[in-house]
Scaffold this motif. Structure first.
Motif, PDB file in Angstrom:
ATOM      1  N   ARG A 109       0.788  -1.384   0.521  1.00  0.00           N
ATOM      2  CA  ARG A 109      -0.144   0.099   0.061  1.00  0.00           C
ATOM      3  C   ARG A 109       0.768   1.311  -0.141  1.00  0.00           C
ATOM      4  NH1 ARG A 109      -2.776   3.425   3.865  1.00  0.00           N
ATOM      5  NH2 ARG A 109      -5.015   4.031   2.915  1.00  0.00           N
ATOM      6  N   VAL A 110       1.269   1.975  -0.801  1.00  0.00           N
ATOM      7  CA  VAL A 110       1.730   2.991  -1.613  1.00  0.00           C
ATOM      8  C   VAL A 110       1.434   4.021  -1.586  1.00  0.00           C
ATOM      9  CG1 VAL A 110       4.633   3.984  -2.558  1.00  0.00           C
ATOM     10  CG2 VAL A 110       3.636   1.447  -1.789  1.00  0.00           C
ATOM     11  N   SER A 111       1.496   5.414  -0.810  1.00  0.00           N
ATOM     12  CA  SER A 111       0.839   6.766  -1.669  1.00  0.00           C
ATOM     13  C   SER A 111       1.384   7.213  -2.748  1.00  0.00           C
ATOM     14  CB  SER A 111       1.331   7.569  -0.493  1.00  0.00           C
ATOM     15  OG  SER A 111       0.516   9.478  -1.108  1.00  0.00           O
ATOM     16  N   LEU A 112      -0.077   7.261  -3.402  1.00  0.00           N
ATOM     17  CA  LEU A 112       0.004   8.160  -5.144  1.00  0.00           C
ATOM     18  C   LEU A 112       1.529   9.301  -4.761  1.00  0.00           C
ATOM     19  CD1 LEU A 112      -3.519   8.379  -6.291  1.00  0.00           C
ATOM     20  CD2 LEU A 112      -1.234   6.799  -7.591  1.00  0.00           C
ATOM     21  N   PRO A 113       1.997   9.823  -5.319  1.00  0.00           N
ATOM     22  CA  PRO A 113       3.314  10.579  -4.752  1.00  0.00           C
ATOM     23  C   PRO A 113       2.597  11.798  -5.811  1.00  0.00           C
ATOM     24  CG  PRO A 113       3.536   9.092  -6.697  1.00  0.00           C
ATOM     25  CD  PRO A 113       2.501   8.734  -6.405  1.00  0.00           C
ATOM     26  N   GLY A 114       1.744  12.033  -5.970  1.00  0.00           N
ATOM     27  CA  GLY A 114       1.122  13.609  -6.640  1.00  0.00           C
ATOM     28  C   GLY A 114       1.971  14.023  -7.882  1.00  0.00           C
ATOM     29  N   GLY A 115       2.213  15.700  -7.449  1.00  0.00           N
ATOM     30  CA  GLY A 115       2.962  15.730  -8.409  1.00  0.00           C
ATOM     31  C   GLY A 115       4.443  16.250  -8.162  1.00  0.00           C
ATOM     32  N   CYS A 116       5.309  17.297  -8.921  1.00  0.00           N
ATOM     33  CA  CYS A 116       6.280  18.333  -8.076  1.00  0.00           C
ATOM     34  C   CYS A 116       6.343  19.530  -8.613  1.00  0.00           C
ATOM     35  CB  CYS A 116       7.278  17.191  -8.659  1.00  0.00           C
ATOM     36  SG  CYS A 116       7.974  17.829  -9.849  1.00  0.00           S
ATOM     37  N   ALA A 117       7.316  20.469  -8.209  1.00  0.00           N
ATOM     38  CA  ALA A 117       7.527  21.765  -8.496  1.00  0.00           C
ATOM     39  C   ALA A 117       6.788  22.389  -9.738  1.00  0.00           C
ATOM     40  CB  ALA A 117       9.329  22.240  -7.929  1.00  0.00           C
ATOM     41  N   TRP A 118       7.142  21.383 -10.803  1.00  0.00           N
ATOM     42  CA  TRP A 118       7.401  21.246 -12.237  1.00  0.00           C
ATOM     43  C   TRP A 118       6.391  20.846 -12.593  1.00  0.00           C
ATOM     44  CZ3 TRP A 118      11.421  18.167 -11.931  1.00  0.00           C
ATOM     45  CH2 TRP A 118      11.620  17.026 -12.158  1.00  0.00           C
ATOM     46  N   GLY A 119       5.119  20.039 -11.755  1.00  0.00           N
ATOM     47  CA  GLY A 119       4.154  19.722 -12.857  1.00  0.00           C
ATOM     48  C   GLY A 119       3.257  17.987 -12.627  1.00  0.00           C
ATOM     49  N   PRO A 120       3.249  17.522 -13.345  1.00  0.00           N
ATOM     50  CA  PRO A 120       2.332  16.071 -13.369  1.00  0.00           C
ATOM     51  C   PRO A 120       3.605  15.477 -13.424  1.00  0.00           C
ATOM     52  CG  PRO A 120       1.197  17.352 -15.367  1.00  0.00           C
ATOM     53  CD  PRO A 120       1.849  18.105 -14.555  1.00  0.00           C
ATOM     54  N   ARG A 121       3.373  14.602 -12.307  1.00  0.00           N
ATOM     55  CA  ARG A 121       4.323  13.264 -12.688  1.00  0.00           C
ATOM     56  C   ARG A 121       3.409  12.081 -12.732  1.00  0.00           C
ATOM     57  NH1 ARG A 121       9.641  14.664 -10.210  1.00  0.00           N
ATOM     58  NH2 ARG A 121      10.592  13.383 -11.416  1.00  0.00           N
ATOM     59  N   PRO A 122       3.181  11.420 -13.595  1.00  0.00           N
ATOM     60  CA  PRO A 122       2.163  10.231 -13.414  1.00  0.00           C
ATOM     61  C   PRO A 122       2.307   8.802 -13.246  1.00  0.00           C
ATOM     62  CG  PRO A 122       2.493  11.286 -15.978  1.00  0.00           C
ATOM     63  CD  PRO A 122       2.952  12.063 -15.175  1.00  0.00           C
ATOM     64  N   VAL A 123       1.728   8.322 -12.732  1.00  0.00           N
ATOM     65  CA  VAL A 123       2.874   6.891 -12.261  1.00  0.00           C
ATOM     66  C   VAL A 123       1.881   5.574 -12.907  1.00  0.00           C
ATOM     67  CG1 VAL A 123       3.382   7.848  -9.622  1.00  0.00           C
ATOM     68  CG2 VAL A 123       0.687   6.316  -9.886  1.00  0.00           C
ATOM     69  N   ASN A 124       1.276   5.618 -13.966  1.00  0.00           N
ATOM     70  CA  ASN A 124      -0.087   4.791 -14.203  1.00  0.00           C
ATOM     71  C   ASN A 124       1.228   3.070 -15.120  1.00  0.00           C
ATOM     72  OD1 ASN A 124       1.196   6.967 -16.348  1.00  0.00           O
ATOM     73  ND2 ASN A 124       0.184   5.621 -17.979  1.00  0.00           N
ATOM     74  N   LEU A 125       2.444   3.464 -16.075  1.00  0.00           N
ATOM     75  CA  LEU A 125       2.765   2.527 -15.609  1.00  0.00           C
ATOM     76  C   LEU A 125       3.738   2.479 -14.947  1.00  0.00           C
ATOM     77  CD1 LEU A 125       5.999   4.348 -19.161  1.00  0.00           C
ATOM     78  CD2 LEU A 125       3.984   3.358 -18.905  1.00  0.00           C
ATOM     79  N   HIS A 126       4.027   2.689 -13.754  1.00  0.00           N
ATOM     80  CA  HIS A 126       4.323   1.647 -12.580  1.00  0.00           C
ATOM     81  C   HIS A 126       3.188   0.395 -12.334  1.00  0.00           C
ATOM     82  CE1 HIS A 126       7.633   4.037 -11.478  1.00  0.00           C
ATOM     83  NE2 HIS A 126       7.428   4.907 -12.133  1.00  0.00           N
TER      84      HIS A 126
END
Ligand code: EPZ
Length: 417
Positions: A109-126
């Motif tokens: 169970r891992v929290s979705l990381p959310g974005g970062c300073a410059w925008g979205p950082r998707p994790v769909n591939l993971h």
């Protein structure tokens, strides 16, 4: 909160030690989860991201001990299979625990990381690669919930070359039953290093770093002792610092074979770079030639060097163009560099830099890791004093940056505010 104060105008000279690579250390720390026992990682940099990842491992139940430049990680007592939001939101690389936890324990169970300073950082591939290996994955209340019996080897075609998703796939595949073949996998040296570690642990991994990786899973894996490769982005950053100040610096342990695209672009800009007994000797020119740069997956020009290169090209005699193709919004450094006199215009993911004779010091705000490094670089040559606030961004990925630069002759200090 600290700030860094720089009096610009000093020419850098001497030698600097390049530390272990942050982006190799983090996945390799995660890989220790795959085997119950005590692993030792050598040449681990003293960085905020490394201590954050150590905290993630401790929350899972592992014991992590720092001994000088080594990390001793005992994962035999892991029992809590959750990486919490309060840690994951500070460092998205925490998602590296997803594959190993699922592979060894059958759930995570891992929290979705959310974005970062410059925008979205998707994790769909993971998530996609784990589902292709037989996992059931769903998102609940901002958390990734993954469950699986024994993961199954799979053929995985990446439509986007992703460092993190490649790392998660390789780690999960190392304990899966059967073979996994990754195509269009990330080719970064950090991926190659992870492959070597997984092979030492007992998985048979071939082609890591080549773009096509084959992993034959093992029933169990063993704890190991591995050395972290030098940090190519830290080395590239000091190369730019040397070039901008017209200095001459030896980068001890920098790997030229990990910096091909950066070395080529710097040579095009007029910088002299040569290999000498396992080090890189860099000499800045009296004047810099404008160049055009397009970031792309390794072995192309690294997006993690884009902000630093913008600082360099701000002094070139003419107009340069930087095109950012990995993270099109990765330009938080632009407004702050402009405050230091950099002439740059942005059109979507294309930056046009017009070289100026000199930059001028001012108070500026760090925003993310590499943008902050670019501000330090510009401050080294700006006339007068520059104050860089929110220095914690820099401490995530640069070990003792003000000490290392001071050792090369820069007038730079850290001030507690
Ligand atoms: C790694 O991030 C690095 N971080 C980043 O360095 C680096 O900028 C990046 O690779 C690219 O080289 C670490 O190694 C800890 P990606 P990662 O997955 O793995 C898209 C630094 O400064 N993508 O290779 O998160 C993504 O949006 C940091 O040290 C998806 O679409 O990057 C991007 O366009 C910043 N879906 C492209 O792939 C996904 O599930 C490459 O991203 C994952 C990624």
């Amino acid at each position: 909160m600290d700030k860094i104060v720089v009096a610009g105008g000093k020419r850098l000279a001497g030698a600097v030690d390049i530390s272990g690579a942050k982006n190799a250390a983090l996945p390799m720390m995660a890989a220790t989860i795959l085997a119950s026992g005590e692993s030792t990682l050598l040449n681990v940099p003293h960085l905020k991201d490394v201590s954050t990842f150590s905290d993630v491992l401790r929350v899972l139940g592992a014991r992590v001990k720092r001994e000088g430049n080594s990390l001793i990680i005992d994962t035999s007592s892991i029992e809590h299979l959750e990486a919490p939001y309060e840690l994951v939101r500070t460092m998205r690389a925490s998602i590296y625990v997803l594959g190993p936890l699922l592979a060894r324990f059958g759930q995570a169970r891992v929290s979705l990381p959310g974005g970062c300073a410059w925008g979205p950082r998707p994790v769909n591939l993971h998530l996609k690669i784990l589902e292709e290996m037989g996992a059931h994955v769903e998102i609940q209340h901002g958390y990734i919930m993954a469950r699986a019996g024994k993961l199954q080897g799979a053929l995985i075609d990446f439509d986007v070359s992703s460092v993190g998703a490649t790392a998660n796939a390789m780690m999960a595949a190392s304990l899966a039953s059967g073979n996994t073949l990754l195509r269009n996998a990330a080719r970064e040296p950090e991926i190659e290093a992870l492959g070597q570690m997984l092979s030492s642990m007992g998985a048979s991994v071939s082609g890591a770093g080549s773009g096509t990786v084959e992993i034959q899973g093992a029933k169990t894996l063993r704890a190991v002792r591995e050395r972290i490769i030098p940090d190519r982005i830290e080395a590239g950053t000091y190369m730019v610092a040397t070039a901008m100040t017209g200095g001459k610096v030896t980068l001890r342990r920098a790997r030229a074979d990990h910096l091909g695209a950066v070395i080529d672009k710097m040579a095009e800009a007029g910088v002299t770079i040569r290999q000498e007994a396992g080090n890189l000797v860099v000499e800045g020119p009296t004047s810099l030639v404008p160049v055009n740069v397009t970031t792309s997956p390794y072995p192309g020009f690294p997006t993690d060097m884009q902000a630093q290169f913008m600082a360099l090209l701000s002094l070139a005699q003419g107009t340069s163009v930087i095109t950012e193709t990995i993270f099109p919004d990765r330009f938080t450094h632009v407004p702050e560099l402009r405050r230091l006199g950099v002439k740059v215009t942005l059109d979507a993911n294309v930056a046009k830099i017009t070289g100026v004779k000199r930059l001028s010091g001012a108070p500026v705000m760090a925003s993310d890791l590499r943008a902050s490094a670019a501000l330090v670089l510009a401050a080294l040559v700006a006339q007068g004093e520059t104050e860089i606030l929110r220095v914690y961004h820099i401490d995530r990925g640069y070990e003792r940056i003000e000490e290392k630069l001071r050792g090369l002759g820069a007038e730079i200090q850290r001030v507690r505010v």
